[in-house]
Design a protein around this motif. Structure first.
Motif, PDB file in Angstrom:
ATOM      1  N   TYR A   1       0.850  -1.185   0.000  1.00 42.43           N
ATOM      2  CA  TYR A   1       0.000   0.000   0.000  1.00 42.43           C
ATOM      3  C   TYR A   1       0.889   1.240   0.000  1.00 42.43           C
ATOM      4  CZ  TYR A   1      -4.059  -2.860   1.191  1.00 42.43           C
ATOM      5  OH  TYR A   1      -5.068  -3.790   1.172  1.00 42.43           O
ATOM      6  N   GLY A   2       0.414   2.275  -0.689  1.00 47.58           N
ATOM      7  CA  GLY A   2       1.106   3.548  -0.679  1.00 47.58           C
ATOM      8  C   GLY A   2       0.438   4.490   0.299  1.00 47.58           C
ATOM      9  N   GLN A   3      -0.371   5.407  -0.237  1.00 41.12           N
ATOM     10  CA  GLN A   3      -1.067   6.375   0.601  1.00 41.12           C
ATOM     11  C   GLN A   3      -2.379   5.796   1.118  1.00 41.12           C
ATOM     12  OE1 GLN A   3      -2.873  10.095  -1.058  1.00 41.12           O
ATOM     13  NE2 GLN A   3      -1.260  11.108   0.116  1.00 41.12           N
ATOM     14  N   VAL A   4      -2.694   6.096   2.362  1.00 45.14           N
ATOM     15  CA  VAL A   4      -3.924   5.618   2.981  1.00 45.14           C
ATOM     16  C   VAL A   4      -4.587   6.773   3.726  1.00 45.14           C
ATOM     17  CG1 VAL A   4      -3.123   3.236   3.260  1.00 45.14           C
ATOM     18  CG2 VAL A   4      -2.672   4.909   5.078  1.00 45.14           C
ATOM     19  N   ASN A   5      -5.859   6.607   4.035  1.00 47.31           N
ATOM     20  CA  ASN A   5      -6.511   7.425   5.046  1.00 47.31           C
ATOM     21  C   ASN A   5      -6.366   6.684   6.373  1.00 47.31           C
ATOM     22  OD1 ASN A   5      -7.488   9.552   3.336  1.00 47.31           O
ATOM     23  ND2 ASN A   5      -9.087   8.150   2.601  1.00 47.31           N
ATOM     24  N   VAL A   6      -6.356   7.414   7.467  1.00 49.51           N
ATOM     25  CA  VAL A   6      -6.068   6.817   8.770  1.00 49.51           C
ATOM     26  C   VAL A   6      -7.140   7.198   9.770  1.00 49.51           C
ATOM     27  CG1 VAL A   6      -4.466   6.824  10.734  1.00 49.51           C
ATOM     28  CG2 VAL A   6      -3.574   6.742   8.395  1.00 49.51           C
ATOM     29  N   ILE A   7      -7.600   6.206  10.539  1.00 49.69           N
ATOM     30  CA  ILE A   7      -8.470   6.468  11.675  1.00 49.69           C
ATOM     31  C   ILE A   7      -7.854   5.828  12.908  1.00 49.69           C
ATOM     32  CG2 ILE A   7      -9.953   4.466  11.157  1.00 49.69           C
ATOM     33  CD1 ILE A   7     -12.277   6.068  12.420  1.00 49.69           C
ATOM     34  N   GLY A   8      -7.807   6.577  14.006  1.00 49.09           N
ATOM     35  CA  GLY A   8      -7.288   6.063  15.263  1.00 49.09           C
ATOM     36  C   GLY A   8      -8.271   6.333  16.379  1.00 49.09           C
ATOM     37  N   VAL A   9      -8.495   5.320  17.220  1.00 51.09           N
ATOM     38  CA  VAL A   9      -9.437   5.456  18.326  1.00 51.09           C
ATOM     39  C   VAL A   9      -8.706   5.280  19.645  1.00 51.09           C
ATOM     40  CG1 VAL A   9     -10.097   3.030  18.065  1.00 51.09           C
ATOM     41  CG2 VAL A   9     -11.562   4.567  19.364  1.00 51.09           C
TER      42      VAL A   9
ATOM     43  N   ARG B   1       2.217   9.456   3.487  1.00 51.97           N
ATOM     44  CA  ARG B   1       1.461   8.195   3.504  1.00 51.97           C
ATOM     45  C   ARG B   1       0.024   8.392   3.976  1.00 51.97           C
ATOM     46  NH1 ARG B   1       5.180   3.792   3.418  1.00 51.97           N
ATOM     47  NH2 ARG B   1       3.401   2.555   2.728  1.00 51.97           N
ATOM     48  N   CYS B   2      -0.250   9.520   4.632  1.00 52.81           N
ATOM     49  CA  CYS B   2      -1.555   9.761   5.259  1.00 52.81           C
ATOM     50  C   CYS B   2      -2.258  10.906   4.543  1.00 52.81           C
ATOM     51  CB  CYS B   2      -1.356  10.089   6.739  1.00 52.81           C
ATOM     52  SG  CYS B   2      -2.875  10.468   7.630  1.00 52.81           S
ATOM     53  N   LYS B   3      -3.299  10.586   3.783  1.00 49.75           N
ATOM     54  CA  LYS B   3      -4.019  11.623   3.044  1.00 49.75           C
ATOM     55  C   LYS B   3      -4.984  12.380   3.942  1.00 49.75           C
ATOM     56  CE  LYS B   3      -6.826  12.549  -1.043  1.00 49.75           C
ATOM     57  NZ  LYS B   3      -7.527  11.976  -2.224  1.00 49.75           N
ATOM     58  N   LYS B   4      -5.793  11.659   4.699  1.00 51.17           N
ATOM     59  CA  LYS B   4      -6.725  12.277   5.642  1.00 51.17           C
ATOM     60  C   LYS B   4      -6.629  11.550   6.974  1.00 51.17           C
ATOM     61  CE  LYS B   4     -10.150  14.163   2.421  1.00 51.17           C
ATOM     62  NZ  LYS B   4     -11.591  14.273   2.095  1.00 51.17           N
ATOM     63  N   LEU B   5      -6.987  12.266   8.035  1.00 53.54           N
ATOM     64  CA  LEU B   5      -6.828  11.751   9.384  1.00 53.54           C
ATOM     65  C   LEU B   5      -8.153  11.863  10.131  1.00 53.54           C
ATOM     66  CD1 LEU B   5      -4.913  10.823  11.723  1.00 53.54           C
ATOM     67  CD2 LEU B   5      -4.464  13.261  12.146  1.00 53.54           C
ATOM     68  N   ILE B   6      -8.521  10.774  10.818  1.00 52.68           N
ATOM     69  CA  ILE B   6      -9.715  10.761  11.665  1.00 52.68           C
ATOM     70  C   ILE B   6      -9.280  10.361  13.070  1.00 52.68           C
ATOM     71  CG2 ILE B   6     -12.030   9.816  12.017  1.00 52.68           C
ATOM     72  CD1 ILE B   6     -11.948   9.008   9.003  1.00 52.68           C
ATOM     73  N   LEU B   7      -9.612  11.199  14.040  1.00 54.35           N
ATOM     74  CA  LEU B   7      -9.246  10.941  15.426  1.00 54.35           C
ATOM     75  C   LEU B   7     -10.516  10.790  16.247  1.00 54.35           C
ATOM     76  CD1 LEU B   7      -6.402  13.611  15.760  1.00 54.35           C
ATOM     77  CD2 LEU B   7      -6.135  11.149  15.339  1.00 54.35           C
ATOM     78  N   ALA B   8     -10.655   9.655  16.912  1.00 55.52           N
ATOM     79  CA  ALA B   8     -11.873   9.350  17.662  1.00 55.52           C
ATOM     80  C   ALA B   8     -11.532   9.076  19.126  1.00 55.52           C
ATOM     81  CB  ALA B   8     -12.587   8.139  17.061  1.00 55.52           C
ATOM     82  N   ALA B   9     -12.152   9.835  20.032  1.00 53.19           N
ATOM     83  CA  ALA B   9     -12.044   9.576  21.474  1.00 53.19           C
ATOM     84  C   ALA B   9     -10.597   9.437  21.922  1.00 53.19           C
ATOM     85  CB  ALA B   9     -12.847   8.322  21.837  1.00 53.19           C
ATOM     86  N   THR B  10      -9.774  10.402  21.571  1.00 52.76           N
ATOM     87  CA  THR B  10      -8.351  10.315  21.892  1.00 52.76           C
ATOM     88  C   THR B  10      -7.882  11.604  22.557  1.00 52.76           C
ATOM     89  OG1 THR B  10      -6.197   9.667  21.007  1.00 52.76           O
ATOM     90  CG2 THR B  10      -7.520  11.148  19.653  1.00 52.76           C
ATOM     91  N   SER B  11      -6.578  11.733  22.756  1.00 55.54           N
ATOM     92  CA  SER B  11      -6.046  12.882  23.479  1.00 55.54           C
ATOM     93  C   SER B  11      -4.668  13.243  22.948  1.00 55.54           C
ATOM     94  CB  SER B  11      -5.940  12.563  24.976  1.00 55.54           C
ATOM     95  OG  SER B  11      -4.769  11.805  25.252  1.00 55.54           O
ATOM     96  N   PRO B  12      -4.138  14.400  23.364  1.00 53.32           N
ATOM     97  CA  PRO B  12      -2.769  14.762  22.972  1.00 53.32           C
ATOM     98  C   PRO B  12      -1.711  14.199  23.915  1.00 53.32           C
ATOM     99  CG  PRO B  12      -3.775  16.611  24.095  1.00 53.32           C
ATOM    100  CD  PRO B  12      -4.823  15.531  24.019  1.00 53.32           C
ATOM    101  N   GLY B  13      -2.084  13.219  24.740  1.00 49.01           N
ATOM    102  CA  GLY B  13      -1.083  12.553  25.573  1.00 49.01           C
ATOM    103  C   GLY B  13      -0.891  13.192  26.929  1.00 49.01           C
ATOM    104  N   PHE B  14       0.362  13.422  27.300  1.00 46.47           N
ATOM    105  CA  PHE B  14       0.727  13.816  28.653  1.00 46.47           C
ATOM    106  C   PHE B  14      -0.018  15.064  29.125  1.00 46.47           C
ATOM    107  CE2 PHE B  14       3.488  15.981  31.749  1.00 46.47           C
ATOM    108  CZ  PHE B  14       3.653  14.971  32.682  1.00 46.47           C
ATOM    109  N   PHE B  15      -0.282  15.994  28.221  1.00 41.80           N
ATOM    110  CA  PHE B  15      -0.915  17.252  28.606  1.00 41.80           C
ATOM    111  C   PHE B  15      -2.430  17.209  28.420  1.00 41.80           C
ATOM    112  CE2 PHE B  15       3.466  18.572  27.812  1.00 41.80           C
ATOM    113  CZ  PHE B  15       3.729  19.260  28.991  1.00 41.80           C
TER     114      PHE B  15
END
Length: 285
Positions: free
Chosen positions: A93-101, A118-132
């Motif tokens: 696979y080359g370029q993909v769309n990405v979803i992360g939950v 590699r990532c054309k579009k991004l979907i973020l579901a129920a996540t956070s920016p981490g430590f902060f």
């Protein structure tokens, strides 16, 4: 379980990854799914089934989860993003769309940042920016720190309303159905996933993510309070936020209503703004 997935276990430098691909005929790039902590790929099948059947979808078990091997030492998120890129190379696979939950949403942020081509579009579901992030309630986080819900199905039925919120508060059958799909590979892999995020944050580079981004949040999420998703949508330049009337696992519990939102986002062709030169004033005669 959908019957049209092609399952493969591949080896990348001694790490075995269990993968599943639902072939498709859509003109859209394939959708790569980064699942939540401890979650084997079967748990996302109800969501995948709700998507357009022509959309090609790639799912996999993270190291130490489900049918993938447990590494001797934990990967950090940059290492996991690199592993995902190598997996795409292996699967051609080359370029993909990405979803992360949830936990997978942090990995999706890292992947979009490290491999923008590699990532054309991004979907973020129920996540956070981490430590902060703004944390959930302490008793919820304490339950999340243990892999027990993936080892003892009866335990997830007991705690699901508290940790997942939303529809799980009202329908105990949801927890039983969720537990029936769990495939645990032991405690170590879960702890390795927790270790991947220790001290990690994306807050200082979210503004560098240029992909069109769909941010989705549940308004009754005990694990990731809504303010975190608002923060992510504010920091990513080309992001839009959708708030879902449900809990942490809205991709599963509200799949029928969430899938059309995602498909519209993936199909939308956004044109860059055209900055026209300022008109020259007319010469006076």
């Amino acid at each position: 379980m959908p019957q049209n997935f092609v399952f493969r276990t591949i080896e990348l430098n001694g790490q075995f990854l269990r993968t599943a691909v639902r072939p498709g005929s859509s003109n859209l790039p394939p959708l790569l799914v980064f699942n939540g902590i401890g979650a084997n790929l079967e748990l996302v099948f109800p969501f995948v089934k709700a998507l357009d059947p022509d959309l090609e979808v790639i799912v996999f078990d993270a190291p130490g989860v489900g049918g993938s091997s447990t590494p001797g030492t934990p990967f950090r998120f940059p290492g996991l993003a690199k592993l995902a890129a190598r997996m795409l190379d292996y699967l051609d696979y080359g370029q993909v769309n990405v979803i992360g939950v949830s936990w997978g949403g942090a990995l999706a942020q890292q992947f979009a940042h490290d491999y923008p081509e590699r990532c054309k579009k991004l979907i973020l579901a129920a996540t956070s920016p981490g430590f902060f992030m703004v944390p959930g309630r302490p008793h919820v986080l304490l339950k999340m720190a243990s892999p027990r819900r993936y080892i003892q199905p009866s335990h997830v039925v007991k705690i699901a309303p508290d940790i997942y919120g939303g529809a799980f508060r009202r329908d105990p059958d949801l927890a039983r159905g969720h537990a029936s799909k769990v495939r645990s590979s032991g405690k170590v892999g879960y702890y390795w996933q927790l270790a991947a995020g220790l001290g990690w944050t994306s807050i200082h580079w979210l503004h560098k993510i240029r992909q069109p981004t769909l941010v989705m949040a549940g308004d009754d999420d005990p694990i990731i309070p809504l303010v975190n998703m608002r923060m992510i949508a504010w920091r990513i330049p080309n992001a839009e936020l959708h708030v879902i009337d449900d809990g942490h696992l809205f991709l599963i519990t509200r799949a029928a209503s969430v899938a059309p939102i995602i498909m519209r986002f993936l199909a939308e062709e956004r044109q860059p703004a055209v900055i026209r030169p300022r008109a020259e004033p007319l010469a006076k005669h």
